[in-house]
Scaffold this motif. Structure first.
Motif, PDB file in Angstrom:
ATOM      1  N   ASP A   1      -6.867  16.900  -5.540  1.00 39.76           N
ATOM      2  CA  ASP A   1      -7.289  16.815  -6.940  1.00 39.76           C
ATOM      3  C   ASP A   1      -6.332  17.713  -7.728  1.00 39.76           C
ATOM      4  O   ASP A   1      -6.446  18.939  -7.696  1.00 39.76           O
ATOM      5  CB  ASP A   1      -8.743  17.311  -7.050  1.00 39.76           C
ATOM      6  CG  ASP A   1      -9.248  17.301  -8.487  1.00 39.76           C
ATOM      7  OD1 ASP A   1      -8.421  17.368  -9.419  1.00 39.76           O
ATOM      8  OD2 ASP A   1     -10.476  17.242  -8.669  1.00 39.76           O
TER       9      ASP A   1
ATOM     10  N   LYS B   1      -5.217  13.142 -15.102  1.00 40.21           N
ATOM     11  CA  LYS B   1      -5.949  12.754 -16.321  1.00 40.21           C
ATOM     12  C   LYS B   1      -5.478  11.406 -16.841  1.00 40.21           C
ATOM     13  O   LYS B   1      -6.258  10.616 -17.345  1.00 40.21           O
ATOM     14  CB  LYS B   1      -5.729  13.811 -17.408  1.00 40.21           C
ATOM     15  CG  LYS B   1      -6.745  14.925 -17.366  1.00 40.21           C
ATOM     16  CD  LYS B   1      -6.670  15.738 -18.647  1.00 40.21           C
ATOM     17  CE  LYS B   1      -7.644  16.902 -18.565  1.00 40.21           C
ATOM     18  NZ  LYS B   1      -7.191  18.049 -19.299  1.00 40.21           N
TER      19      LYS B   1
ATOM     20  N   ASN C   1      -6.555  12.241  -8.977  1.00 38.92           N
ATOM     21  CA  ASN C   1      -7.394  12.696 -10.091  1.00 38.92           C
ATOM     22  C   ASN C   1      -6.565  13.286 -11.235  1.00 38.92           C
ATOM     23  O   ASN C   1      -6.893  14.338 -11.790  1.00 38.92           O
ATOM     24  CB  ASN C   1      -8.464  13.695  -9.630  1.00 38.92           C
ATOM     25  CG  ASN C   1      -9.514  13.911 -10.708  1.00 38.92           C
ATOM     26  OD1 ASN C   1      -9.825  13.000 -11.485  1.00 38.92           O
ATOM     27  ND2 ASN C   1     -10.047  15.123 -10.782  1.00 38.92           N
TER      28      ASN C   1
ATOM     29  N   ARG D   1      -5.737   2.259  -1.845  1.00 38.86           N
ATOM     30  CA  ARG D   1      -7.068   1.612  -1.844  1.00 38.86           C
ATOM     31  C   ARG D   1      -7.602   1.519  -0.425  1.00 38.86           C
ATOM     32  O   ARG D   1      -8.793   1.665  -0.179  1.00 38.86           O
ATOM     33  CB  ARG D   1      -6.990   0.238  -2.522  1.00 38.86           C
ATOM     34  CG  ARG D   1      -7.086   0.381  -4.045  1.00 38.86           C
ATOM     35  CD  ARG D   1      -6.933  -0.939  -4.769  1.00 38.86           C
ATOM     36  NE  ARG D   1      -5.533  -1.267  -4.938  1.00 38.86           N
ATOM     37  CZ  ARG D   1      -4.935  -2.375  -4.471  1.00 38.86           C
ATOM     38  NH1 ARG D   1      -5.629  -3.290  -3.824  1.00 38.86           N
ATOM     39  NH2 ARG D   1      -3.652  -2.564  -4.660  1.00 38.86           N
TER      40      ARG D   1
ATOM     41  N   ARG E   1      -3.061   7.508  -9.996  1.00 41.18           N
ATOM     42  CA  ARG E   1      -3.778   8.428 -10.906  1.00 41.18           C
ATOM     43  C   ARG E   1      -5.151   8.788 -10.351  1.00 41.18           C
ATOM     44  O   ARG E   1      -5.525   9.951 -10.272  1.00 41.18           O
ATOM     45  CB  ARG E   1      -3.930   7.790 -12.296  1.00 41.18           C
ATOM     46  CG  ARG E   1      -4.541   8.745 -13.323  1.00 41.18           C
ATOM     47  CD  ARG E   1      -5.382   8.056 -14.371  1.00 41.18           C
ATOM     48  NE  ARG E   1      -6.555   7.376 -13.840  1.00 41.18           N
ATOM     49  CZ  ARG E   1      -7.680   7.975 -13.423  1.00 41.18           C
ATOM     50  NH1 ARG E   1      -7.780   9.283 -13.445  1.00 41.18           N
ATOM     51  NH2 ARG E   1      -8.697   7.262 -12.952  1.00 41.18           N
ATOM     52  N   ARG E   2      -5.868   7.728  -9.924  1.00 38.36           N
ATOM     53  CA  ARG E   2      -7.234   7.944  -9.415  1.00 38.36           C
ATOM     54  C   ARG E   2      -7.199   8.773  -8.128  1.00 38.36           C
ATOM     55  O   ARG E   2      -7.980   9.698  -7.938  1.00 38.36           O
ATOM     56  CB  ARG E   2      -7.871   6.572  -9.155  1.00 38.36           C
ATOM     57  CG  ARG E   2      -9.351   6.592  -8.859  1.00 38.36           C
ATOM     58  CD  ARG E   2      -9.857   5.200  -8.546  1.00 38.36           C
ATOM     59  NE  ARG E   2      -9.179   4.598  -7.411  1.00 38.36           N
ATOM     60  CZ  ARG E   2      -8.315   3.580  -7.491  1.00 38.36           C
ATOM     61  NH1 ARG E   2      -8.021   3.028  -8.650  1.00 38.36           N
ATOM     62  NH2 ARG E   2      -7.731   3.107  -6.390  1.00 38.36           N
TER      63      ARG E   2
ATOM     64  N   ALA F   1      -2.537   7.982 -16.469  1.00 37.71           N
ATOM     65  CA  ALA F   1      -1.523   7.266 -15.683  1.00 37.71           C
ATOM     66  C   ALA F   1      -0.129   7.551 -16.225  1.00 37.71           C
ATOM     67  O   ALA F   1       0.874   7.351 -15.528  1.00 37.71           O
ATOM     68  CB  ALA F   1      -1.812   5.764 -15.702  1.00 37.71           C
TER      69      ALA F   1
ATOM     70  N   GLU G   1      -8.857   4.923   0.505  1.00 39.80           N
ATOM     71  CA  GLU G   1     -10.100   5.224  -0.233  1.00 39.80           C
ATOM     72  C   GLU G   1     -11.327   4.510   0.352  1.00 39.80           C
ATOM     73  O   GLU G   1     -12.453   4.880   0.034  1.00 39.80           O
ATOM     74  CB  GLU G   1      -9.933   4.829  -1.714  1.00 39.80           C
ATOM     75  CG  GLU G   1      -9.056   5.810  -2.476  1.00 39.80           C
ATOM     76  CD  GLU G   1      -8.747   5.347  -3.898  1.00 39.80           C
ATOM     77  OE1 GLU G   1      -8.403   6.191  -4.726  1.00 39.80           O
ATOM     78  OE2 GLU G   1      -8.830   4.127  -4.173  1.00 39.80           O
TER      79      GLU G   1
ATOM     80  N   GLU H   1      -2.266   3.222 -11.712  1.00 36.96           N
ATOM     81  CA  GLU H   1      -3.657   3.644 -11.902  1.00 36.96           C
ATOM     82  C   GLU H   1      -4.261   4.057 -10.548  1.00 36.96           C
ATOM     83  O   GLU H   1      -5.059   5.003 -10.477  1.00 36.96           O
ATOM     84  CB  GLU H   1      -4.455   2.508 -12.566  1.00 36.96           C
ATOM     85  CG  GLU H   1      -5.958   2.717 -12.658  1.00 36.96           C
ATOM     86  CD  GLU H   1      -6.386   4.005 -13.362  1.00 36.96           C
ATOM     87  OE1 GLU H   1      -5.631   4.549 -14.176  1.00 36.96           O
ATOM     88  OE2 GLU H   1      -7.510   4.482 -13.062  1.00 36.96           O
ATOM     89  N   ASP H   2      -3.871   3.363  -9.456  1.00 36.31           N
ATOM     90  CA  ASP H   2      -4.341   3.768  -8.122  1.00 36.31           C
ATOM     91  C   ASP H   2      -3.898   5.208  -7.812  1.00 36.31           C
ATOM     92  O   ASP H   2      -4.682   6.013  -7.304  1.00 36.31           O
ATOM     93  CB  ASP H   2      -3.785   2.826  -7.039  1.00 36.31           C
ATOM     94  CG  ASP H   2      -4.417   1.436  -7.087  1.00 36.31           C
ATOM     95  OD1 ASP H   2      -5.592   1.330  -7.485  1.00 36.31           O
ATOM     96  OD2 ASP H   2      -3.727   0.461  -6.727  1.00 36.31           O
TER      97      ASP H   2
END
Ligand SMILES: Cc1ncc(COP(=O)(O)O)c(C=O)c1O
Length: 421
Positions: free
Chosen positions: A226, A99, A97, A306, A93-94, A101, A309, A90-91
């Motif tokens: 992105d 859509k 960006n 993370r 994916r985010r 995971a 970010e 999920e990290d």
């Protein structure tokens, strides 16, 4: 050979307010080291970046507190580790960006991710089909295609590079035809620093419909990526350049690509059922993750993301750009020094050539002054040949570098020149 850098001479004296570089440096234990009695000036982050305590501790913490194999256990530790592992997906994916995971496959790094796409995608090709790559690719986005084109009979077409080290978009446009099945290109060159204009590639007539693979090994570190805005089908990156552990990276594959592609490696984890004469596969993305993954390193990759970010990406880009400008200004004062790669849109990577000195000798003398740079062909021999060089020295900047370090690099080069020439 390309002319020396004569472009932007702006020197940004101030570090953007939202970045406290001293505090950031304090998070990297290795940056406190001395090399040959001098403070380490680490300018080799394009090869591999150093790691903050947060990442080191995240990896160590897995082994200390909550380690087991993922996805197959029914006990608490297995569940905790699986949860942390999937949280890293999920990290990613985010960070990209994406859509879903389910569009993210963990790999050992960019090389494995590109090989995964190459080996599976090429099974869908017929002799006479064509794939376009460019002359500024890293070997990891060249060699798999050459090996497979020899085996599968598709043709490999090469987009050229201009004198300034930019992609030759017009020549690239001329390569596109109705047999073009894929364009696989770097988002940012590891030698030239050039950031390729992906929107411009997509705007070439016919390209809108062609699958596009981007090698984001360098861009994921220096740019805000992105994948939806980039409109790419595949995006690969490698964690160790992103302040994460080595051994973990990721492939993004848009939409239903992972369903459409055949499996890559066979083994545990990627199956639904195995019979004596046939196999059914696990759902994506697990279909592409055969065997026990690099569990702690993947969790460390999530931690690295993370950590990245936490910092304002625009401020980071400005800081790295300012460091590059500062070094470029200093380099312009050194006689016989040529910067290789002077693209308009260029990230914080400076390859250079000192007339009369071998890049290896330059790198070794810089090391005496504590300055770590890379020298060689940088896994980009077709580009070197295009440049008429066999090797360059390369300084690459990261978030943790300072203006003092950019100056120390230039000073050490001046001393190296006196010694070598
Ligand atoms: C542009 C680019 N592509 C691919 C790679 C390969 O990355 P890895 O060795 O982590 O798979 C690198 C690493 O140097 C790179 O700079």
């Amino acid at each position: 050979m390309f002319a020396g850098w004569r472009g932007r001479m702006t020197v940004h004296k101030n570090i953007p307010a939202s970045l406290n570089i001293d505090a950031i440096r304090a998070e990297f234990p290795i940056l406190q080291r001395e090399i040959n009695g001098r403070p380490l000036v680490y300018l080799d982050s394009a090869a591999s970046a150093q790691k903050p305590e947060f990442v080191i501790e995240s990896v160590a913490g897995v082994y200390r507190a909550s380690y087991a194999n993922v996805h197959r256990g029914l006990h608490t530790l297995a569940n905790e580790t699986t949860e942390a592992f999937e949280a890293a997906r999920e990290d990613v994916r985010r960070f990209l960006n994406a859509k879903s995971a389910n569009e993210i496959v963990f790999t050992r790094g960019s090389t494995e991710a590109i090989n995964l796409v190459a080996h599976t995608f090429c099974q869908m090709l017929a002799p006479g089909d064509e794939i376009i790559i460019s002359r500024m690719e890293h070997h990891s986005n060249i060699v798999p295609w050459i090996l497979l084109s020899e085996k599968n009979g598709f043709a490999l077409k090469w987009a050229d590079v201009t004198e300034a080290g930019e992609l030759d978009y017009e020549q690239l446009a001329g390569l596109v035809n109705d047999r073009t099945r894929l364009i696989a290109i770097t988002h940012m060159s590891n030698v030239l620093g050039t950031v390729n204009d992906i929107a411009r590639i997509r705007a070439i007539p016919g390209v809108a419909e062609i699958p596009l693979l981007l090698d984001g090994s360098q861009s994921a570190v220096h740019l805000a990526v992105d994948v939806q805005a980039l409109d790419c089908d595949f995006f690969v990156f490698t964690g160790h350049k992103l302040y994460g552990p080595s051994g973990a990276g990721a492939l993004y594959a848009r939409g239903d690509w992972l369903d459409r592609l055949p499996p890559y490696m066979g083994g545990g984890e990627m199956i639904a059922d195995v019979f004596e004469d046939r196999v059914t596969f696990a759902d994506v993305p697990h279909k592409f993750e055969a065997g026990t993954p690099a569990i702690a390193d993947v969790i460390g990759l999530g931690a690295a993301i993370r950590w990245v970010e936490r910092h304002d990406r625009v401020a980071v880009m400005e800081h790295e750009r300012a460091l590059m400008d500062r070094a470029m200004t200093g380099l312009a004062e050194i006689d016989g020094l040529t910067v290789i790669g002077t693209a308009q849109d260029k990230g914080a990577i400076i390859s250079f050539h000192m007339e009369g000195a071998h890049p290896h000798d330059v790198a070794q003398i810089l090391d005496k002054y504590g300055v770590a740079v890379r020298a060689g062909h940088h896994c980009a021999q077709p580009l070197m040949r295009r440049l008429g060089l066999s090797a360059t020295a390369r300084a690459s900047f990261a978030l943790y570098n300072t203006f003092e370090e950019a100056d120390a690099f230039v000073d050490a080069l001046k001393k190296a020149r006196k010694f070598l020439i």
